[in-house]
Design a protein around this motif. Sequence first.
Motif, PDB file in Angstrom:
ATOM      1  N   ALA B 256       0.855  -1.238   0.165  1.00  0.00           N
ATOM      2  CA  ALA B 256      -0.142  -0.032   0.111  1.00  0.00           C
ATOM      3  C   ALA B 256       1.025   1.166  -0.008  1.00  0.00           C
ATOM      4  O   ALA B 256       0.244   2.269  -0.346  1.00  0.00           O
ATOM      5  CB  ALA B 256      -0.915  -0.177   1.180  1.00  0.00           C
ATOM      6  N   TRP B 257       2.220   1.183   0.516  1.00  0.00           N
ATOM      7  CA  TRP B 257       2.923   2.385   0.596  1.00  0.00           C
ATOM      8  C   TRP B 257       2.461   3.534   1.272  1.00  0.00           C
ATOM      9  O   TRP B 257       2.309   4.646   0.629  1.00  0.00           O
ATOM     10  CB  TRP B 257       3.425   2.547  -1.169  1.00  0.00           C
ATOM     11  N   TYR B 258       1.813   3.300   2.438  1.00  0.00           N
ATOM     12  CA  TYR B 258       0.943   4.310   3.123  1.00  0.00           C
ATOM     13  C   TYR B 258       1.758   5.639   3.500  1.00  0.00           C
ATOM     14  O   TYR B 258       1.019   6.811   2.949  1.00  0.00           O
ATOM     15  CB  TYR B 258       0.257   3.719   4.417  1.00  0.00           C
ATOM     16  N   ALA B 259       2.972   5.463   3.793  1.00  0.00           N
ATOM     17  CA  ALA B 259       3.611   6.741   4.202  1.00  0.00           C
ATOM     18  C   ALA B 259       3.905   7.471   2.994  1.00  0.00           C
ATOM     19  O   ALA B 259       3.630   8.813   3.031  1.00  0.00           O
ATOM     20  CB  ALA B 259       4.718   6.373   4.915  1.00  0.00           C
ATOM     21  N   ALA B 260       4.198   7.072   1.793  1.00  0.00           N
ATOM     22  CA  ALA B 260       4.368   7.658   0.788  1.00  0.00           C
ATOM     23  C   ALA B 260       2.957   8.292   0.347  1.00  0.00           C
ATOM     24  O   ALA B 260       3.133   9.659   0.041  1.00  0.00           O
ATOM     25  CB  ALA B 260       4.817   6.602  -0.526  1.00  0.00           C
ATOM     26  N   ALA B 261       2.012   7.555   0.379  1.00  0.00           N
ATOM     27  CA  ALA B 261       0.737   8.073  -0.182  1.00  0.00           C
ATOM     28  C   ALA B 261       0.296   9.238   0.784  1.00  0.00           C
ATOM     29  O   ALA B 261      -0.041  10.251   0.180  1.00  0.00           O
ATOM     30  CB  ALA B 261      -0.324   7.022  -0.168  1.00  0.00           C
ATOM     31  N   PHE B 262       0.241   9.137   1.883  1.00  0.00           N
ATOM     32  CA  PHE B 262       0.016  10.325   2.712  1.00  0.00           C
ATOM     33  C   PHE B 262       0.793  11.449   2.774  1.00  0.00           C
ATOM     34  O   PHE B 262       0.339  12.505   2.811  1.00  0.00           O
ATOM     35  CB  PHE B 262       0.070   9.900   4.318  1.00  0.00           C
ATOM     36  N   SER B 263       2.149  11.224   2.560  1.00  0.00           N
ATOM     37  CA  SER B 263       3.124  12.468   2.679  1.00  0.00           C
ATOM     38  C   SER B 263       2.841  13.186   1.129  1.00  0.00           C
ATOM     39  O   SER B 263       2.938  14.632   1.408  1.00  0.00           O
ATOM     40  CB  SER B 263       4.408  11.926   2.924  1.00  0.00           C
ATOM     41  N   GLY B 367      14.269   3.938   4.004  1.00  0.00           N
ATOM     42  CA  GLY B 367      14.034   2.497   4.117  1.00  0.00           C
ATOM     43  C   GLY B 367      12.853   2.151   2.903  1.00  0.00           C
ATOM     44  O   GLY B 367      12.981   2.828   1.973  1.00  0.00           O
ATOM     45  N   ALA B 368      12.152   0.904   3.238  1.00  0.00           N
ATOM     46  CA  ALA B 368      11.284   0.730   2.275  1.00  0.00           C
ATOM     47  C   ALA B 368       9.897   1.553   2.441  1.00  0.00           C
ATOM     48  O   ALA B 368       8.820   0.863   3.132  1.00  0.00           O
ATOM     49  CB  ALA B 368      10.765  -0.630   2.585  1.00  0.00           C
ATOM     50  N   ALA B 369      10.054   2.863   2.531  1.00  0.00           N
ATOM     51  CA  ALA B 369       8.853   3.940   2.803  1.00  0.00           C
ATOM     52  C   ALA B 369       8.705   3.734   4.373  1.00  0.00           C
ATOM     53  O   ALA B 369       7.552   3.991   4.684  1.00  0.00           O
ATOM     54  CB  ALA B 369       7.796   3.707   1.941  1.00  0.00           C
ATOM     55  N   ALA B 370       9.484   3.374   5.000  1.00  0.00           N
ATOM     56  CA  ALA B 370       9.103   3.656   6.623  1.00  0.00           C
ATOM     57  C   ALA B 370       8.960   5.098   6.918  1.00  0.00           C
ATOM     58  O   ALA B 370       8.446   5.552   7.826  1.00  0.00           O
ATOM     59  CB  ALA B 370      10.415   2.923   7.273  1.00  0.00           C
ATOM     60  N   THR B 371      10.074   5.947   6.211  1.00  0.00           N
ATOM     61  CA  THR B 371       9.762   7.458   6.359  1.00  0.00           C
ATOM     62  C   THR B 371       9.683   7.802   4.819  1.00  0.00           C
ATOM     63  O   THR B 371      10.543   7.348   3.768  1.00  0.00           O
ATOM     64  CB  THR B 371      11.048   8.020   6.790  1.00  0.00           C
ATOM     65  N   ALA B 372       8.603   8.803   4.668  1.00  0.00           N
ATOM     66  CA  ALA B 372       8.397   9.134   3.144  1.00  0.00           C
ATOM     67  C   ALA B 372       8.373  10.857   3.390  1.00  0.00           C
ATOM     68  O   ALA B 372       7.319  11.175   4.261  1.00  0.00           O
ATOM     69  CB  ALA B 372       7.144   8.608   2.689  1.00  0.00           C
ATOM     70  N   ILE B 373       9.171  11.329   2.454  1.00  0.00           N
ATOM     71  CA  ILE B 373       9.005  12.832   2.749  1.00  0.00           C
ATOM     72  C   ILE B 373       8.731  13.475   1.207  1.00  0.00           C
ATOM     73  O   ILE B 373       9.586  13.277   0.208  1.00  0.00           O
ATOM     74  CB  ILE B 373      10.371  13.576   3.154  1.00  0.00           C
ATOM     75  N   SER B 374       7.858  14.477   1.350  1.00  0.00           N
ATOM     76  CA  SER B 374       7.349  15.161  -0.018  1.00  0.00           C
ATOM     77  C   SER B 374       7.573  16.529   0.106  1.00  0.00           C
ATOM     78  O   SER B 374       7.128  17.076   1.162  1.00  0.00           O
ATOM     79  CB  SER B 374       5.996  14.685  -0.470  1.00  0.00           C
ATOM     80  N   HIS B 375       7.935  17.081  -1.102  1.00  0.00           N
ATOM     81  CA  HIS B 375       7.945  18.785  -1.012  1.00  0.00           C
ATOM     82  C   HIS B 375       7.286  19.151  -2.465  1.00  0.00           C
ATOM     83  O   HIS B 375       7.667  18.147  -3.586  1.00  0.00           O
ATOM     84  CB  HIS B 375       9.334  19.210  -0.948  1.00  0.00           C
ATOM     85  N   VAL B 376       6.433  20.203  -2.486  1.00  0.00           N
ATOM     86  CA  VAL B 376       6.098  20.821  -3.468  1.00  0.00           C
ATOM     87  C   VAL B 376       7.218  22.064  -3.859  1.00  0.00           C
ATOM     88  O   VAL B 376       7.171  22.639  -2.977  1.00  0.00           O
ATOM     89  CB  VAL B 376       4.703  21.026  -3.498  1.00  0.00           C
ATOM     90  N   LEU B 377       7.539  22.144  -5.063  1.00  0.00           N
ATOM     91  CA  LEU B 377       8.474  23.308  -5.290  1.00  0.00           C
ATOM     92  C   LEU B 377       7.873  23.978  -6.686  1.00  0.00           C
ATOM     93  O   LEU B 377       7.082  23.248  -7.509  1.00  0.00           O
ATOM     94  CB  LEU B 377       9.795  23.033  -5.680  1.00  0.00           C
TER      95      LEU B 377
END
Lengths: 135, 379
Positions: B256-263, B367-377
Amino acid sequence: MEIPRHWRLKQQRYALVGEVCPHCEGKIFPPRDVCPHCSGEAKTPYAFSGRGEVYSYTRISDGPAGFEESAPYTIALVKLEEGPLVTAQLTDLGGQPVDIGMPVEMVTRRIRSDGDERGMIVYGYKFRPVMAAQA
Amino acid sequence: MNSEVVIAGVGQVPVGEHYHLSLRSLAAKAMLAAIHEAGDIRPQAVFAGNMLAGTLSRQSNLGALLTDNINLRGVEGTTVEAAGASGAAALRLGYLAIASGYIDSALVVGVDKYTDSVGADVDAALAQTLDSDYELMAGLTPVAQAALVMRRYMHTYNVAHEAFAPVAVNGHARAANNPNAMFRKAITVEQYRSAEDQVSPLNLYDIAPYGDGAAAVLLIHSDKLEKKPDHPLVRITGSSVVTDTLALHDRQEMLAWYAAAFSIERACRQAGIMPQDVDFFEYDDACSIYAALSVEAAGFARRGTGCEFIAAGSLPVATMGGQKGRGNSLGGSGVYQAVEATLQLRGQAGKNQVPGAKRALIHNLGGAAATAISHVLEL
Ligand SMILES: [Zn+2]
């Protein structure tokens, strides 16, 4: 050398002891401080049966420090029959191909050597195929 | 939110094997370049994203070391660690510090010295980012973890290995035009198909090569900029960090890659956009499976069809080569993404230029999306 750490984890490594949640009866392995299902405090020990099936797997030809002697080895996510997944090496494959869904059971084996002159050897759980006759 | 945090200067060194450069010198090149490009702004704080200096270089407290090394003595400085997302985590803290109003400017640097150690010790150091008691102790490595995800993905969605070729082909084609890339050579689908199996089902081209690297961005509050630089300013309009279980085996739903989706969702919501509104997407392709899962997490493709989306090429991805082509500099990666996206938005991306690019989504994983960080530029 990490003797205190290995000592602390021996119940988990030798006997697959996790927890059962006193609030929601969820079975938890590896043990956690808070139940992932209901967020209650989890501390009642529970010994898992050690039976499960392969959920995914891969093969490592060059192991990291501590695992060089074991390499090449097959490592898997095993879905325990009580529910949780566990990361562990597969052993006693004897050339048998591994596949998702393959039934496996826990055995205790040497898992790593902490490489210095005192040569500490760490034992813990691995999983082996369940023979068709026994299954 | 009215506060405008802008990127006023960027700096990077080519990812690769820099045996003659120490950790501090590598970082200094990127830091000084970013400061200079911004118009010689003296930052009020330094946030150093780093994953493995404590082990590979036997060096902690980069906040003090890197700051002192370029004569910024007295300036606030701290190290930020979030495994492979350490660089983006440092960017996040720099952004927060300025957006909060407590400081006006910050220098964000992402650096790692992969080649300071060799052999099995390096593999053990990389594996530190896993759950040490229950993953590392079974002999797992980060690449093997990706292989476990990829095998399950291929099984669940009935996807063939060959479907992942576009991640590597795009990465190498873009890297060929990036002077800061580690491997500046395009590859063909046939080369991908016939590449040597590494950690099955991952082959040589599914795994981004590790290398030394440093990248830096100078952030400043737009109101505090005394002299506008010659280049356009790039605004950070969305920023989000989300965590998931550290251990892969603890995930409720692995694919599901939840952290990635939510970030991604939160960063885009802050920017007031939908992911579909961006002109390009810098995903994290430390292993090709993670690129596929990340485009699915963004909602660009349905589950199991991420590779098809990348192959279709309707949205430019990893526009300067990604980690696959530019190289994986561990704690540097997230800041390289910010530098590359800034160059794109300024129109300075050379042959890799995305025509008319106004808005970017950059996405870095620990890691395997244990942490997911997103930025919009945005421009
Ligand atoms: Zn519970």
